[in-house]
Design a protein around this motif. Structure first.
Motif, PDB file in Angstrom:
ATOM      1  N   ASP A  31       0.845  -1.200   0.000  1.00  0.00           N
ATOM      2  CA  ASP A  31       0.000   0.000   0.000  1.00  0.00           C
ATOM      3  C   ASP A  31       0.878   1.248   0.000  1.00  0.00           C
ATOM      4  O   ASP A  31       1.567   1.536   0.972  1.00  0.00           O
ATOM      5  N   VAL A  32       0.837   1.971  -1.115  1.00  0.00           N
ATOM      6  CA  VAL A  32       1.662   3.172  -1.277  1.00  0.00           C
ATOM      7  C   VAL A  32       0.755   4.395  -1.336  1.00  0.00           C
ATOM      8  O   VAL A  32      -0.191   4.428  -2.125  1.00  0.00           O
ATOM      9  N   VAL A  33       1.060   5.399  -0.533  1.00  0.00           N
ATOM     10  CA  VAL A  33       0.355   6.671  -0.593  1.00  0.00           C
ATOM     11  C   VAL A  33       1.299   7.699  -1.200  1.00  0.00           C
ATOM     12  O   VAL A  33       2.410   7.904  -0.714  1.00  0.00           O
ATOM     13  N   ALA A  34       0.856   8.326  -2.289  1.00  0.00           N
ATOM     14  CA  ALA A  34       1.646   9.358  -2.964  1.00  0.00           C
ATOM     15  C   ALA A  34       1.000  10.716  -2.710  1.00  0.00           C
ATOM     16  O   ALA A  34      -0.229  10.839  -2.694  1.00  0.00           O
ATOM     17  N   SER A  35       1.821  11.737  -2.525  1.00  0.00           N
ATOM     18  CA  SER A  35       1.291  13.046  -2.161  1.00  0.00           C
ATOM     19  C   SER A  35       0.564  13.728  -3.317  1.00  0.00           C
ATOM     20  O   SER A  35      -0.476  14.346  -3.120  1.00  0.00           O
ATOM     21  N   PHE A  36       1.101  13.625  -4.534  1.00  0.00           N
ATOM     22  CA  PHE A  36       0.460  14.231  -5.702  1.00  0.00           C
ATOM     23  C   PHE A  36       0.978  13.549  -6.964  1.00  0.00           C
ATOM     24  O   PHE A  36       1.795  12.626  -6.889  1.00  0.00           O
ATOM     25  N   TYR A  37       0.492  13.975  -8.125  1.00  0.00           N
ATOM     26  CA  TYR A  37       0.670  13.188  -9.345  1.00  0.00           C
ATOM     27  C   TYR A  37       2.113  12.788  -9.669  1.00  0.00           C
ATOM     28  O   TYR A  37       2.358  11.610  -9.997  1.00  0.00           O
ATOM     29  N   PRO A  38       3.104  13.689  -9.647  1.00  0.00           N
ATOM     30  CA  PRO A  38       4.459  13.245 -10.008  1.00  0.00           C
ATOM     31  C   PRO A  38       4.976  12.092  -9.140  1.00  0.00           C
ATOM     32  O   PRO A  38       5.736  11.249  -9.617  1.00  0.00           O
ATOM     33  N   MET A  39       4.549  12.043  -7.882  1.00  0.00           N
ATOM     34  CA  MET A  39       4.947  10.937  -7.018  1.00  0.00           C
ATOM     35  C   MET A  39       4.103   9.695  -7.314  1.00  0.00           C
ATOM     36  O   MET A  39       4.589   8.564  -7.286  1.00  0.00           O
ATOM     37  N   GLN A  40       2.827   9.900  -7.613  1.00  0.00           N
ATOM     38  CA  GLN A  40       1.938   8.802  -7.987  1.00  0.00           C
ATOM     39  C   GLN A  40       2.458   8.097  -9.240  1.00  0.00           C
ATOM     40  O   GLN A  40       2.468   6.862  -9.308  1.00  0.00           O
ATOM     41  N   TYR A  41       2.885   8.882 -10.227  1.00  0.00           N
ATOM     42  CA  TYR A  41       3.375   8.299 -11.480  1.00  0.00           C
ATOM     43  C   TYR A  41       4.583   7.403 -11.224  1.00  0.00           C
ATOM     44  O   TYR A  41       4.663   6.294 -11.767  1.00  0.00           O
ATOM     45  N   LEU A  42       5.497   7.862 -10.397  1.00  0.00           N
ATOM     46  CA  LEU A  42       6.669   7.045 -10.083  1.00  0.00           C
ATOM     47  C   LEU A  42       6.267   5.742  -9.405  1.00  0.00           C
ATOM     48  O   LEU A  42       6.770   4.666  -9.749  1.00  0.00           O
ATOM     49  N   ALA A  43       5.370   5.836  -8.426  1.00  0.00           N
ATOM     50  CA  ALA A  43       4.956   4.640  -7.698  1.00  0.00           C
ATOM     51  C   ALA A  43       4.289   3.631  -8.625  1.00  0.00           C
ATOM     52  O   ALA A  43       4.544   2.416  -8.533  1.00  0.00           O
ATOM     53  N   GLU A  44       3.439   4.111  -9.527  1.00  0.00           N
ATOM     54  CA  GLU A  44       2.735   3.212 -10.433  1.00  0.00           C
ATOM     55  C   GLU A  44       3.672   2.596 -11.459  1.00  0.00           C
ATOM     56  O   GLU A  44       3.582   1.393 -11.763  1.00  0.00           O
ATOM     57  N   GLN A  45       4.566   3.407 -12.019  1.00  0.00           N
ATOM     58  CA  GLN A  45       5.475   2.906 -13.047  1.00  0.00           C
ATOM     59  C   GLN A  45       6.480   1.909 -12.476  1.00  0.00           C
ATOM     60  O   GLN A  45       6.802   0.902 -13.116  1.00  0.00           O
TER      61      GLN A  45
END
Length: 319
Positions: free
Chosen positions: A42-56
């Motif tokens: 379970d990863v929580v990302a603060s906003f999109y640029p961090m979300q993109y890294l986590a997903e990729q």
């Protein structure tokens, strides 16, 4: 944190005081995170640029939630109590300290062991309203606007450095899938390398090197590719320019043959359009990629950055 200039020691001390967990703190299998009921991290990302890294990088091994919903201006985010509670239950928290004060405070209190601050994974620099290869337009009054610029994701090279750090963090949090995280990190770094090459080639020969934008988010990009960013405001997209700054930008536009005033998708375009009208310039979008919306010119980071490159080439008269 490796910070080059104009980063006050109080910032560094504050990071220590807040107990931000470094990557080294999550080394070893003893620190591996407990996974959710679905077996995913379970990863929580603060906003999109961090979300993109986590997903990729995480791929099918992670379940990613973001604190900043699409269409919300990240700088002004206020967290709901439910979000703060869920933050403390995350296996990994990925954020970028300095861009969202509410998130910084919540993370400091959450006590999540595997907390990754992207600002520690690359070198931060100080940027004000003017950034680039030629600082001839700067005046003493703008020195005070400079500070630690968090917009590192808009430089593909720095973003790749952050990606490598995120990949290492996921490997340590979930060593059973370390090989997959390394493979995904390498693939993303290659994409970012190709993007860097496209920017370098596309912006090498231009009629002008100066661009004007409402939000001074493109300082790293400007330095990387030999351009000069002239921001109507500083790194806060909601701040208003002084009359003196507007007059200065009008002079810069005439001197440097600027054709376009850029605005962004998540903040008001009123100031940009007013300046453009007063100076006879065109307007266009230069997306700081703080979130993907229906207005975004692309479905993900790579596509929107390619759109940004096309907009810059057009505005700067690329040959």
């Amino acid at each position: 944190m490796n910070v080059r200039r104009l980063i006050p020691t109080t910032v560094l001390a504050g990071a220590v005081a807040l107990g931000v967990v470094s990557l080294s703190a999550c080394s070893g299998t003893s620190d591996a995170a407990d996974k959710g009921s679905d077996g995913k991290l379970d990863v929580v990302a603060s906003f999109y640029p961090m979300q993109y890294l986590a997903e990729q990088i995480g791929g099918g091994h992670v379940a990613v939630d973001t604190l900043t919903e699409p269409g919300v201006e990240p700088h002004d985010l206020e967290l709901k109590p439910k979000q703060i509670g869920e933050l403390g239950e995350a296996d990994v928290v990925l954020y970028l300290k300095g861009i969202q004060p509410a998130v910084d405070d919540a993370i400091a209190q959450a006590g999540v062991k595997n907390t990754v601050d992207a600002a520690t994974l690359t070198e931060l620099e100080a940027h004000g309203t003017e950034v680039g290869h030629d600082h001839g337009h700067e005046e003493a009054g703008h020195e005070s606007e400079a500070g630690a610029d968090p917009h590192v994701w808009l430089d593909p090279v720095k973003y790749a450095e952050v990606a490598k750090g995120v990949g290492s963090a996921l490997e340590k949090a979930d060593p059973d899938h370390a090989a997959d995280y390394r493979k995904n990190t390498d693939a993303l770094v290659k994409k970012l390398g190709d993007l860097d090459t496209a920017f370098e080639t596309g912006l090498k020969n231009t009629a002008t090197k100066t661009f004007i934008t409402t939000h001074s988010a493109f300082g790293y990009l400007a330095e990387r590719y030999g351009l000069e960013q002239e921001g109507i405001t500083g790194i806060d997209p909601e701040s208003e320019p002084s009359p003196a700054r507007v007059k200065e930008l009008q002079d810069i536009a005439a001197k440097d043959k600027v054709s376009t005033v850029f605005f962004e998708t998540l903040a008001s375009d009123r100031t940009a359009k007013t300046l453009a009208t007063d100076t006879g310039l065109k307007t266009d979008v230069l997306d700081p990629l703080e979130g993907i919306t229906k207005q975004s010119k692309g479905d993900d980071y790579i596509e929107v950055m390619q759109s940004n490159l096309a907009a810059l080439k057009k505005a700067l008269g690329a040959k």
